[in-house]
Scaffold this motif. Sequence first.
Motif, PDB file in Angstrom:
ATOM      1  N   ALA A  32      45.466  50.263  36.241  1.00  0.00           N
ATOM      2  CA  ALA A  32      45.486  51.650  36.695  1.00  0.00           C
ATOM      3  C   ALA A  32      44.148  51.929  37.358  1.00  0.00           C
ATOM      4  N   VAL A  33      44.038  53.104  37.985  1.00  0.00           N
ATOM      5  CA  VAL A  33      42.769  53.484  38.604  1.00  0.00           C
ATOM      6  C   VAL A  33      41.692  53.503  37.523  1.00  0.00           C
ATOM      7  N   GLY A  34      40.672  52.696  37.699  1.00  0.00           N
ATOM      8  CA  GLY A  34      39.586  52.649  36.730  1.00  0.00           C
ATOM      9  C   GLY A  34      39.878  51.836  35.487  1.00  0.00           C
ATOM     10  N   LYS A  35      41.039  51.161  35.431  1.00  0.00           N
ATOM     11  CA  LYS A  35      41.409  50.379  34.254  1.00  0.00           C
ATOM     12  C   LYS A  35      41.740  48.948  34.695  1.00  0.00           C
ATOM     13  N   VAL A  36      40.778  48.054  34.484  1.00  0.00           N
ATOM     14  CA  VAL A  36      40.931  46.662  34.860  1.00  0.00           C
ATOM     15  C   VAL A  36      40.588  45.791  33.656  1.00  0.00           C
ATOM     16  N   THR A  37      41.493  44.880  33.305  1.00  0.00           N
ATOM     17  CA  THR A  37      41.238  43.934  32.229  1.00  0.00           C
ATOM     18  C   THR A  37      40.530  42.710  32.799  1.00  0.00           C
ATOM     19  N   LYS A  38      39.432  42.320  32.174  1.00  0.00           N
ATOM     20  CA  LYS A  38      38.730  41.111  32.569  1.00  0.00           C
ATOM     21  C   LYS A  38      38.904  40.074  31.473  1.00  0.00           C
ATOM     22  N   ARG A  39      39.487  38.940  31.818  1.00  0.00           N
ATOM     23  CA  ARG A  39      39.721  37.865  30.850  1.00  0.00           C
ATOM     24  C   ARG A  39      39.031  36.591  31.327  1.00  0.00           C
ATOM     25  N   GLY A  40      39.097  35.563  30.498  1.00  0.00           N
ATOM     26  CA  GLY A  40      38.409  34.327  30.829  1.00  0.00           C
ATOM     27  C   GLY A  40      36.910  34.524  30.673  1.00  0.00           C
ATOM     28  N   SER A  41      36.131  34.072  31.608  1.00  0.00           N
ATOM     29  CA  SER A  41      34.682  34.205  31.539  1.00  0.00           C
ATOM     30  C   SER A  41      34.277  35.680  31.613  1.00  0.00           C
ATOM     31  N   GLN A  42      33.340  36.054  30.768  1.00  0.00           N
ATOM     32  CA  GLN A  42      32.846  37.428  30.755  1.00  0.00           C
ATOM     33  C   GLN A  42      31.535  37.569  31.540  1.00  0.00           C
ATOM     34  N   LYS A  43      31.110  36.499  32.217  1.00  0.00           N
ATOM     35  CA  LYS A  43      29.917  36.583  33.044  1.00  0.00           C
ATOM     36  C   LYS A  43      30.158  37.507  34.236  1.00  0.00           C
ATOM     37  N   ALA A  44      29.084  37.946  34.854  1.00  0.00           N
ATOM     38  CA  ALA A  44      29.208  38.715  36.093  1.00  0.00           C
ATOM     39  C   ALA A  44      29.935  37.891  37.140  1.00  0.00           C
ATOM     40  N   LEU A  45      30.685  38.551  37.999  1.00  0.00           N
ATOM     41  CA  LEU A  45      31.479  37.831  38.997  1.00  0.00           C
ATOM     42  C   LEU A  45      30.608  36.966  39.897  1.00  0.00           C
ATOM     43  N   GLU A  46      29.376  37.391  40.123  1.00  0.00           N
ATOM     44  CA  GLU A  46      28.484  36.608  40.965  1.00  0.00           C
ATOM     45  C   GLU A  46      28.163  35.245  40.332  1.00  0.00           C
ATOM     46  N   GLU A  47      28.322  35.143  39.002  1.00  0.00           N
ATOM     47  CA  GLU A  47      27.921  33.933  38.286  1.00  0.00           C
ATOM     48  C   GLU A  47      29.072  32.966  38.031  1.00  0.00           C
ATOM     49  N   VAL A  48      30.327  33.415  38.134  1.00  0.00           N
ATOM     50  CA  VAL A  48      31.451  32.524  37.867  1.00  0.00           C
ATOM     51  C   VAL A  48      31.788  31.747  39.135  1.00  0.00           C
ATOM     52  N   GLU A  49      32.561  30.666  38.944  1.00  0.00           N
ATOM     53  CA  GLU A  49      32.905  29.808  40.081  1.00  0.00           C
ATOM     54  C   GLU A  49      34.200  30.217  40.752  1.00  0.00           C
ATOM     55  N   GLN A  50      35.077  30.900  39.996  1.00  0.00           N
ATOM     56  CA  GLN A  50      36.359  31.303  40.583  1.00  0.00           C
ATOM     57  C   GLN A  50      36.789  32.635  39.989  1.00  0.00           C
ATOM     58  N   ILE A  51      37.402  33.479  40.851  1.00  0.00           N
ATOM     59  CA  ILE A  51      37.903  34.786  40.426  1.00  0.00           C
ATOM     60  C   ILE A  51      39.394  34.853  40.739  1.00  0.00           C
ATOM     61  N   ILE A  52      40.167  35.272  39.754  1.00  0.00           N
ATOM     62  CA  ILE A  52      41.594  35.519  39.959  1.00  0.00           C
ATOM     63  C   ILE A  52      41.807  37.028  39.912  1.00  0.00           C
ATOM     64  N   LEU A  53      42.286  37.602  41.001  1.00  0.00           N
ATOM     65  CA  LEU A  53      42.565  39.038  41.078  1.00  0.00           C
ATOM     66  C   LEU A  53      44.077  39.231  41.061  1.00  0.00           C
ATOM     67  N   VAL A  54      44.606  39.845  39.990  1.00  0.00           N
ATOM     68  CA  VAL A  54      46.048  39.994  39.799  1.00  0.00           C
ATOM     69  C   VAL A  54      46.463  41.422  40.137  1.00  0.00           C
ATOM     70  N   LEU A  55      47.337  41.567  41.136  1.00  0.00           N
ATOM     71  CA  LEU A  55      47.827  42.872  41.575  1.00  0.00           C
ATOM     72  C   LEU A  55      49.341  42.937  41.422  1.00  0.00           C
ATOM     73  N   ASP A  56      49.818  43.852  40.606  1.00  0.00           N
ATOM     74  CA  ASP A  56      51.249  44.118  40.455  1.00  0.00           C
ATOM     75  C   ASP A  56      51.665  45.070  41.576  1.00  0.00           C
ATOM     76  N   ALA A  57      52.602  44.666  42.411  1.00  0.00           N
ATOM     77  CA  ALA A  57      52.989  45.469  43.582  1.00  0.00           C
ATOM     78  C   ALA A  57      53.408  46.879  43.212  1.00  0.00           C
ATOM     79  N   ARG A  58      53.909  47.073  41.986  1.00  0.00           N
ATOM     80  CA  ARG A  58      54.392  48.394  41.575  1.00  0.00           C
ATOM     81  C   ARG A  58      53.255  49.372  41.288  1.00  0.00           C
ATOM     82  N   LYS A  59      52.049  48.850  40.994  1.00  0.00           N
ATOM     83  CA  LYS A  59      50.921  49.711  40.616  1.00  0.00           C
ATOM     84  C   LYS A  59      50.111  50.064  41.858  1.00  0.00           C
TER      85      LYS A  59
END
Length: 634
Positions: A32-59
């Motif tokens: 939802a707006v302002g509600k994003v679950t972060k799973r896997g590595s909890q490091k800052a995005l700048e520090e991880v090697e890969q980012i998966i961004l999951v978007l449900d078309a209905r939202k």
Amino acid sequence: APAPAPAAAAAPAPAPAAASGDKEMAILEVHAVGKVTKRGSQKALEEVEQIILVLDARKVEANFAIFSEKEVFNQDDPAIVAKTKMFFLMPSVTSSPECLALLEVALQSIQVILKLATPAKEGAEEGAKTPWQERLPNLHVVRLDDWLVHGDKILTGMAESDKRIYPAEERESMLEFFDLKEDLAVMEEDWDAEPDENDNQPMVSSGPRSRFGASIWNTRSWTHWPMGFGGEEGAIGESIEALKAFLGDEAIAMPRLEGCDAPGSTGLIGTGPLAPASANTRFIAFNEATAAKCTAALSVEVITHGVGDEAEEVMKPIFEDKAPVILVVEPKDLEVPAEAGIPYAVGCNFVALMTSLRERNPDTILTVVLLASDYEAHATNKWLMPAMNQLVENCDVCLFATDPELPSVKEFFCGAKFEGEQPAKVLAMGCNAFPRLHFFTFSTAMGQELEKRDILFPSYTVGSAAPGMPTSAFAVKPWPDGPTPPPPGSPRPSDLNEPDIAAGLSTFFVGDGSFVPMTERVIPGKDGGAGATVIAPARTLCKLINRIGTCNYGQRWPDDTVVRSVKDLFKRDGYVGDDNDSTKPFLNMDELEEQYANLQDLMSELGQYYTINGGSQVETPDPPEGWEDEDDEE
């Protein structure tokens, strides 16, 4: 009252931090707006090697918002974008009613896939452009039904592969929304040609059309929703062409993984609410008797609004929290005294609050349940005319209901499976194809018998499954103007075998793989709930509006002459002043005339869109003999 949405909606079990070979991976799931679950590595995005961004078309609203929330995902940072894989979850023409929820808005919001696209470059040949598959290096498309059952297995399998569509077995069924089909061609007027001797334009074939084009885009239905959330109308066509090209590439499709069987058509549980609320939904009544009755029936607190300082105290936290509101209104709540001394829009407590809510919390869904003892109590209520004039402009959902339908009010608005879900917002987005047409009933239609082909838009059920209403109950297109019938042996509901019901071409109803209109949608309900279904029965609503506007042709002036319309009834009963009299709820007949015209316009709009699919105009009862010859009373 229903509980507020959690900080993050329920999600599948966490994926391992090294789900993609030896790469440390962070998974962002947008809920939802302002509600994003972060799973896997909890490091800052700048520090991880890969980012998966999951978007449900209905939202839809949340998908647009994530690209403006720089602190969560900064799309302007090339390093962030370069290591991001977008997993776009979309339905197919074989999807379940749950996954088809908000389909019409979702298909016009696919443009979010372009947010990470690379610029087009001229190719070696003149005019050649970079193929979309190359311009969308981050994109992965997954069928929504499969994700809801096997999400993390699919994520892991695709993250370790160069495949970008899942599953291969459903690639074509996702493409079917946009693929051009000869079956969907129609004859239409050729405005580029000269008219014939009778001044009629010659007819010409439209050529192949897509399900999306034939059922949604041809009338720009639902388009105001993605535009309101930040979309661009011009990007709709571009994004669909991009996705068509992407899904058309069979080489990048991955067959179903071992152990990931095809999900069934019902029984999916989802991963959280489609439209989470940021605060508790509040139910408000306008007298203590209604509040007590509804509190008992709904098993939630229904607040009494009151007047003056008491009302301000009740409303203060609601205005501050921007809480979704459901106003429960009975006939007596629409009335004002004949000598009110102030205009109706101010003197009616309900209308005044509704207007205030719309002005102060314009982005919050506002629902009105018009409750009466039975259908006749609605049809004979003259106060619905000035009220409807306000309801057209100032609420998002207006539901006509009766006392026997109170259990359905509870099941629909309080029976969603996921905490914080707003069924009213899902209904508004899913059924308000045009802003003014936000009037509904339950499937029980206030005890009235639904006519054949009565329901204008897809139905919405809060429950475990769609009720299986016959396709002939919906305003689908008749065969004479329809496409070529599906091949013999195609699976089709038995009621579609009737000669006057067609498949596939109907405006507002996208066809499935066999061109059968997909008419039902589901919001997951609580386990053991009875479920409730809301519909937009155009013919039934038109008949009700006609009854309201004509006073049932049964009213008389003191001299026994006929009262010709509801506006005259207000004059007869002392509610109308003159140009120099401001002590009445209605200043003059011109004001009532405007409200009466708005009521007629609403009926005309319902009828206009209803006839798009070949339905006949709603037949209203003939007036009594001599009624049309009566002169308007001065």
